[in-house]
Design an enzyme around this catalytic site. Structure first.
Site, PDB file in Angstrom:
ATOM      1  N   ARG A  20      -3.956   7.801  -0.728  1.00 28.97           N
ATOM      2  CA  ARG A  20      -4.378   6.905  -1.819  1.00 28.97           C
ATOM      3  C   ARG A  20      -5.664   7.393  -2.464  1.00 28.97           C
ATOM      4  NH1 ARG A  20      -2.547   1.220   1.168  1.00 28.97           N
ATOM      5  NH2 ARG A  20      -0.376   1.302   0.442  1.00 28.97           N
ATOM      6  N   ARG A 160       0.900  13.648  -9.246  1.00 32.78           N
ATOM      7  CA  ARG A 160       0.610  12.258  -8.838  1.00 32.78           C
ATOM      8  C   ARG A 160       1.907  11.560  -8.406  1.00 32.78           C
ATOM      9  NH1 ARG A 160       1.451   6.632  -8.472  1.00 32.78           N
ATOM     10  NH2 ARG A 160      -0.588   5.626  -8.410  1.00 32.78           N
ATOM     11  N   LYS A 171       4.856   6.200   5.464  1.00 30.41           N
ATOM     12  CA  LYS A 171       5.420   4.864   5.744  1.00 30.41           C
ATOM     13  C   LYS A 171       6.596   4.974   6.722  1.00 30.41           C
ATOM     14  CE  LYS A 171       3.825   2.915   1.373  1.00 30.41           C
ATOM     15  NZ  LYS A 171       4.185   2.429  -0.002  1.00 30.41           N
ATOM     16  N   ASN A 197       3.924  -2.213  -2.523  1.00 28.72           N
ATOM     17  CA  ASN A 197       2.703  -2.955  -2.175  1.00 28.72           C
ATOM     18  C   ASN A 197       2.079  -3.417  -3.490  1.00 28.72           C
ATOM     19  OD1 ASN A 197      -0.004  -3.668  -1.675  1.00 28.72           O
ATOM     20  ND2 ASN A 197       0.011  -2.494   0.244  1.00 28.72           N
ATOM     21  N   GLU A 201      -0.722  -1.813  -6.228  1.00 31.72           N
ATOM     22  CA  GLU A 201      -0.362  -1.501  -7.624  1.00 31.72           C
ATOM     23  C   GLU A 201      -1.305  -2.186  -8.602  1.00 31.72           C
ATOM     24  OE1 GLU A 201       4.442  -1.227  -6.737  1.00 31.72           O
ATOM     25  OE2 GLU A 201       3.749  -1.924  -8.685  1.00 31.72           O
ATOM     26  N   THR A 246       6.856   7.057  -9.229  1.00 25.50           N
ATOM     27  CA  THR A 246       6.359   7.346  -7.871  1.00 25.50           C
ATOM     28  C   THR A 246       7.243   6.659  -6.843  1.00 25.50           C
ATOM     29  OG1 THR A 246       4.083   7.525  -8.695  1.00 25.50           O
ATOM     30  CG2 THR A 246       4.356   7.168  -6.325  1.00 25.50           C
ATOM     31  N   GLU A 250       9.609   8.002  -3.784  1.00 17.45           N
ATOM     32  CA  GLU A 250       9.559   7.481  -2.407  1.00 17.45           C
ATOM     33  C   GLU A 250      10.964   7.130  -1.919  1.00 17.45           C
ATOM     34  OE1 GLU A 250       5.550   4.984  -3.310  1.00 17.45           O
ATOM     35  OE2 GLU A 250       6.331   4.748  -1.278  1.00 17.45           O
TER      36      GLU A 250
HETATM   37  C1  LIG Z   1       1.875   4.844  -3.614  1.00 15.64           C
HETATM   38  C2  LIG Z   1       2.202   3.767  -2.872  1.00 15.64           C
HETATM   39  O1  LIG Z   1       3.463   3.200  -2.906  1.00 15.64           O
HETATM   40  C3  LIG Z   1       3.829   2.315  -3.985  1.00 15.64           C
HETATM   41  C4  LIG Z   1       3.443   2.891  -5.296  1.00 15.64           C
HETATM   42  C5  LIG Z   1       2.190   2.688  -5.775  1.00 15.64           C
HETATM   43  C6  LIG Z   1       1.675   3.474  -6.956  1.00 15.64           C
HETATM   44  O2  LIG Z   1       2.486   4.281  -7.500  1.00 15.64           O
HETATM   45  O3  LIG Z   1       0.484   3.350  -7.302  1.00 15.64           O
HETATM   46  C7  LIG Z   1       1.315   1.731  -5.188  1.00 15.64           C
HETATM   47  C8  LIG Z   1       1.775   0.919  -4.162  1.00 15.64           C
HETATM   48  C9  LIG Z   1       3.187   0.936  -3.753  1.00 15.64           C
HETATM   49  O4  LIG Z   1       3.929  -0.057  -4.425  1.00 15.64           O
HETATM   50  C10 LIG Z   1       1.235   3.159  -1.933  1.00 15.64           C
HETATM   51  O5  LIG Z   1       1.665   2.315  -1.114  1.00 15.64           O
HETATM   52  O6  LIG Z   1       0.024   3.529  -2.015  1.00 15.64           O
END
Ligand SMILES: C=C(O[C@@H]1C=C(C(=O)O)C=C[C@H]1O)C(=O)O
Length: 264
Positions: A20, A160, A171, A197, A201, A246, A250
């Site tokens: 992150r 990104r 995860k 999450n 977001e 993103t 995943e």
């Molecule tokens: C990247 C993640 O997974 C998901 C995607 C996110 C994003 O693209 O910013 C943020 C939270 C999650 O919904 C994360 O959990 O940090």
């Protein structure tokens, strides 16, 4: 290309807080590249195959400069790094540098959403980033400048968005049983819900709103705003394209995660 995330140590590379942190750093990179691109009109001709005469090529100027850039960067092993994903895989040549031996961090996968990233960028993101109150006619004197900045924007967007693979692996290792069940059931909706999450977001969107409003302004309070960008254009880029893509990465990475494992 040597990566900025420490890929030599799987525990660090898969620590969700480290990942992150990388995503936060990329917010700055992407925002600054969008500010640079917003200086120029959309210049739609750049993206049209044959729109500009290129010797021995019928590619659009954008595709031509992007593929040439990837061919060059492949020579210094940029695309040997698991956090880099090419737009033109067939353009890559063998690196001139010796191979780096990365530890196996990600599971084997062929996830590459760059076609979707490129389509979103050209048809949705750019029109909002380059829009101004008055219509901006094309500036052929800036075709080259705009295309070279496009390469930087798309490379940072791709990096990104494909970091989603590291997020997904992290995860998966934290909640293995949960994801094995969802993957075996081919439950993409359930996997999407499990990786989502909303609080994170919202933090991303709130931080970007502040950054887009601040970057490009004169921090000393001077009268001229240098390189301002429409805040909504940046926030909506993330809300409508970067974050959803993103999550696609995943989900699709996880859908391939059991191949060749005891869970298959
Ligand atoms: C990247 C993640 O997974 C998901 C995607 C996110 C994003 O693209 O910013 C943020 C939270 C999650 O919904 C994360 O959990 O940090």
């Amino acid at each position: 290309m040597d990566s900025t995330i420490d890929l030599s140590d799987a525990s660090k590379a898969l620590d969700l807080f480290n990942i992150r942190y990388q995503l936060i750093r990329l917010e700055d990179t992407i925002t600054f590249h969008l500010i640079e691109r917003a200086q120029f009109p959309l210049n739609a001709t750049i993206y049209k195959a044959g729109g500009i005469a290129i010797p021995n090529s019928d590619l659009s100027l954008f595709d031509w400069i992007m593929s040439a850039s990837e061919r060059l960067h492949a020579l210094v092993r940029r695309y040997e790094s698991p956090d880099e994903t090419p737009f033109f895989p067939s353009a890559l040549e063998k690196p001139i540098l010796q191979p780096l031996h990365y530890p196996q961090i990600l599971h084997a996968n062929d996830v590459n959403v760059n076609p979707e990233i490129k389509d979103s960028y050209i048809n949705h993101i750019l029109p909002t980033v380059c829009a101004q109150r008055e219509e901006r006619p094309e500036q052929q004197e800036n075709y080259g400048s705009a295309a070279t900045i496009d390469v930087l924007v798309l490379q940072s967007l791709s990096r990104r968005i494909h970091f989603g693979k590291f997020v997904a692996e992290s995860k998966f290792r934290t909640e293995t049983d949960r994801f094995v069940k969802l993957i075996k059931a081919e439950d993409r909706k359930g996997i999407d819900e499990a990786i989502t999450n909303m609080a994170v977001e919202q933090q991303v969107l709130d931080r970007l709103k502040l950054k887009a409003a601040t970057y490009g302004t004169d921090p000393s309070g001077g009268s001229r705003d240098v390189g301002k960008i429409d805040v909504d254009a940046v926030v909506n880029t993330y809300k409508n394209y970067v974050i959803p893509l993103t999550k696609v990465v995943e989900v699709e990475y996880l859908m391939q995660r059991l191949k060749g494992t005891e869970w298959e």
